[in-house]
Every structure is written in C-alpha cells, then in structure tokens.
Design an enzyme around this catalytic site. Structure first.
Site, PDB file in Angstrom:
ATOM      1  CG  HIS A 169      -1.653   1.264   1.464  1.00  0.00           C
ATOM      2  ND1 HIS A 169      -3.008   1.399   1.228  1.00  0.00           N
ATOM      3  CD2 HIS A 169      -1.250   2.479   1.932  1.00  0.00           C
ATOM      4  CE1 HIS A 169      -3.390   2.631   1.525  1.00  0.00           C
ATOM      5  NE2 HIS A 169      -2.320   3.307   1.957  1.00  0.00           N
ATOM      6  CD  GLU A 170       1.629   3.823   3.706  1.00  0.00           C
ATOM      7  OE1 GLU A 170       2.027   4.856   3.137  1.00  0.00           O
ATOM      8  OE2 GLU A 170       0.562   3.773   4.316  1.00  0.00           O
ATOM      9  CG  HIS A 173       0.402   6.283  -0.796  1.00  0.00           C
ATOM     10  ND1 HIS A 173      -0.743   6.878  -1.278  1.00  0.00           N
ATOM     11  CD2 HIS A 173       0.047   5.677   0.371  1.00  0.00           C
ATOM     12  CE1 HIS A 173      -1.750   6.644  -0.453  1.00  0.00           C
ATOM     13  NE2 HIS A 173      -1.296   5.917   0.549  1.00  0.00           N
ATOM     14  CE1 TYR A 184      -3.664  10.384   0.543  1.00  0.00           C
ATOM     15  CE2 TYR A 184      -3.585  11.933   2.367  1.00  0.00           C
ATOM     16  CZ  TYR A 184      -3.677  10.637   1.897  1.00  0.00           C
ATOM     17  OH  TYR A 184      -3.784   9.585   2.788  1.00  0.00           O
ATOM     18  CD  GLU A 193      -4.790   6.557   1.803  1.00  0.00           C
ATOM     19  OE1 GLU A 193      -4.831   5.346   2.097  1.00  0.00           O
ATOM     20  OE2 GLU A 193      -3.799   7.267   2.020  1.00  0.00           O
ATOM     21  CG  ASP A 266      -8.460  11.095   6.484  1.00  0.00           C
ATOM     22  OD1 ASP A 266      -7.271  11.375   6.310  1.00  0.00           O
ATOM     23  OD2 ASP A 266      -8.965   9.994   6.183  1.00  0.00           O
ATOM     24  CG  HIS A 271      -7.190   7.170   5.410  1.00  0.00           C
ATOM     25  ND1 HIS A 271      -6.627   8.415   5.567  1.00  0.00           N
ATOM     26  CD2 HIS A 271      -6.168   6.306   5.180  1.00  0.00           C
ATOM     27  CE1 HIS A 271      -5.310   8.317   5.449  1.00  0.00           C
ATOM     28  NE2 HIS A 271      -4.999   7.051   5.222  1.00  0.00           N
TER      29      HIS A 271
END
Length: 372
Positions: A169-170, A173, A184, A193, A266, A271
């Site tokens: 996942h990271e 990005h 974002y 996301e 957020d 998210h």
C-alpha cells in the site's frame, strides 16, 4: 510533490487519543503529533518528482532485482537511521528488518512481473525503509522518498511490518506520486488511497499465489493486537465491517455512494470514502475471477499510468477512465462489462438506485456515515 501518506486513518488515532486509558491516549496523541509534523514538512519541501526521477534513473541500467536498504531508526525521529541490511545481504536477527526487506522485494517483484514496472518510479528507484520509528508509534507511512514503520503500541496495534499489504500500500503511494500524482484531497485523495489499497492487496495475492476467490481482501490483517474486535483496518470485500471495537469504534467506510462522507476531516475523508472505489475494484476482480492482478489489476494499472487522469479526478472521472482502459486493452467483452457493472453497483455511475445492499449481507450501507 510527494505527500505524507499513513496507513492508519486519523479518525482511529483521534478516537484513541480521547481514550480513558491514559497510556493508549498518550501514544495516540504522540503519533498524531508526529504525523502532523511530517505533513507540514511535506507541504514545505518538494520531493523528487516524475521528471527528476526519470533523469536520475536514465543513467543506470534497469535490472530485475530491487536495490533495498533497511535502517533502524532506534526509536528516534532521525530518518533514515542506522543502516542494518542492504541488498543481497543475509537476514539479520531483527525480524522487523527482515520483514521490511522481504516486503519491499515482494512489492518490487509484483510490479515487475505483473506489469513490467521497475520499482516505484518505473526506473529502478532504490527502495529505502526505516523500522523501529519512535517508541510505540502507531503508524506506517510513505513520506515521498522512503517507507517508515512504527512498532505499534502492542495493545491495539502490533508491528507495522507484519502485513505485506501495508508495505505494498505505502509503496504504491510512490507509484501514484510518479504517475497520476492524484491530489490528496476529496475524491481524488480517496482514489489515491484506494489505488494503494488495491495494489497493496494485489501484492499480497501475487506473493501468496491467491486467486480472487481465495484472497481475504483485507488491508492490515494481522496488525490488530489480540483482544481487539476486528480483522484489519479495511475490507475491500465488505467496507464498514473491518472492526467494531470499544477502542477503535466502528469501521466507518461506506461500500456505496449512499454512505459517502462529506466533511473536512482527513483531507475530505480520503481514508473513509476510499471504501467506495475499493469495493468497485473487488466487484470487478470477483466478476472476472482468476488472478486479480491480471485483468482487473491490469485495467487499474493502465488507468493509473496511462497519462489520462487529471490529478483532481473524481469518482465519475475515474470510473470513465477505467472503463476506457478496459475497452482499449480487452475490447467490448467481459472486462469492460464488469467495470461498468461495478461502478453502477457502488452508485458512482447511472443506476445509483441499486445501493448494493445485496452485495453486503447484513450491512446497512446508508448508516455508515458516522465517524468513529
């Protein structure tokens, strides 16, 4: 410019920060403070962008192996920290170091073998990760240049190197940063996301050799500590069902536009609302069957890297782009039909009255707008 992207949503940490348990509250506040500091740094400092990366990568020959460096932050805020394992070196005694090393490699190999992509920038960018960040840090993040893992507090969250999909996942990005560079904020942020969840799950499925039917479609399985009532941070198959716990609250992700969350928290609910495109991808992969990284994943990869996305694209625009990508690669067959049906089922395209409640037995999608 790279953005600061964390795996644990702020609403979870906000709830923990208000806990009557002083130890948990202090740890969550500490995590939130450091996350806010990093977001400020990323807002003031531009990372290497696509053009710069291309120039840097052009000087070296691409190989089919990653170039990994793992550092031990030694519970400090000084990144990257002390180098403890480099590409080709043997495993060490520290399991967090080894898991990070393996997870970076598995992500690299998934992108290479499934899509012909060399590292996050497509040009063999070295992969750097730091483990043991701060004390009890309840998060993992991509800061535009490297991966960082906390150890977790041990009571709600375990070591963030445990779930391979968190690593995938990271790092995704980073892929988004070097391709579509989705803003974002709001729906484009939720898509940012979601794309990371999609490929994080695909990295896990590819590594384990799982078909779409065999996959758990969970993000962060194994991350929650024993005694926490939950299975993961998010569920792509059944958004809103990943956890329901006194410490964490109830998973607020909607599966359809009927539960869309509109508000400032957020970055506009990135998210939370990512559950909608997440579920759309799951529906496509489920309808097509087989290995999800093949047809379904290829459509999403083509969309992300094809150059047609506006950085501020909304759900409707992304739905149109994935439909066009499916048509371009596969023609007017099962693939494009699955994509169209999925976006209709989640209420993004026409036919929104089909709220998809039947897709999630026992789940009341319209009541998922309450934040934890």
């Amino acid at each position: 410019m790279g953005v600061f992207c964390t795996i644990v949503p702020p609403h979870i940490l906000d709830r923990l920060a208000r806990s009557a348990d002083g130890e948990l509250a202090a740890t969550a506040r500490h995590t939130l403070e450091h996350d806010a500091r990093h977001r400020t740094r990323r807002g003031l400092t531009a990372s290497v962008g696509p053009a710069g990366a291309a120039a840097a990568g052009a000087a070296k020959a691409l190989t089919d192996q990653p170039v990994r460096s793992i550092y031990d932050a030694r519970h400090r805020d000084d990144l990257p920290g002390h180098e403890v394992r480099v590409e080709g070196s043997a495993a060490v005694k520290d399991v967090s170091v080894n898991r990070a090393y393996d997870g970076l490699g598995d992500t690299f190999q998934t992108y290479l073998k499934a899509y012909g992509r060399h590292s996050v920038d497509g040009r063999g960018l070295p992969l750097v990760a730091s483990v043991h960040y701060l004390k009890g840090y309840d998060n993992a993040f991509w800061d535009g240049e490297q991966m960082v893992f906390g150890d977790g507090d041990g009571r709600v969250f375990l070591d963030f190197t445990i779930p391979i999909d968190v690593i995938g996942h990271e790092l995704t990005h980073g892929v988004t940063q070097y391709t579509a560079n989705l803003t974002y904020q709001g729906q484009s942020g939720a898509l940012n996301e979601s794309v990371s969840d999609v490929f994080g799950s695909l990295v896990k499925q590819f590594t384990l050799g799982q078909t779409a039917d065999e996959a758990d479609w969970l993000i962060g399985a194994g991350l929650l500590a024993p005694g926490i009532n939950g299975v993961a941070l998010r569920s792509m198959k059944a958004p809103g069902t990943a956890y329901d716990d006194p410490h964490l609250g109830k998973d607020p992700q909607p599966a359809t536009m009927a539960g869309y969350v509109d508000g400032p928290d957020d970055n506009g609910g990135v998210h939370t609302n990512s559950g909608i495109p997440n579920h759309a991808f799951y529906l496509v992969a489920s309808a097509l069957g087989g290995n999800a990284w093949e047809r379904a994943g290829q459509i999403w990869y083509d969309t992300l890297t094809g150059g047609s996305l506006d950085p501020d694209v909304d759900f409707t625009g992304f739905a149109a782009a994935t439909t066009a990508a499916a048509q371009d690669r596969y023609g007017d067959g099962a693939e494009v039909q699955a994509v169209r049906a999925a976006w209709t089922t989640v209420g993004v395209t026409s036919g929104a009255a089909k709220a998809a409640a039947s897709e999630l037995p026992g789940q009341q999608t319209g009541q998922q707008t309450q934040q934890a």
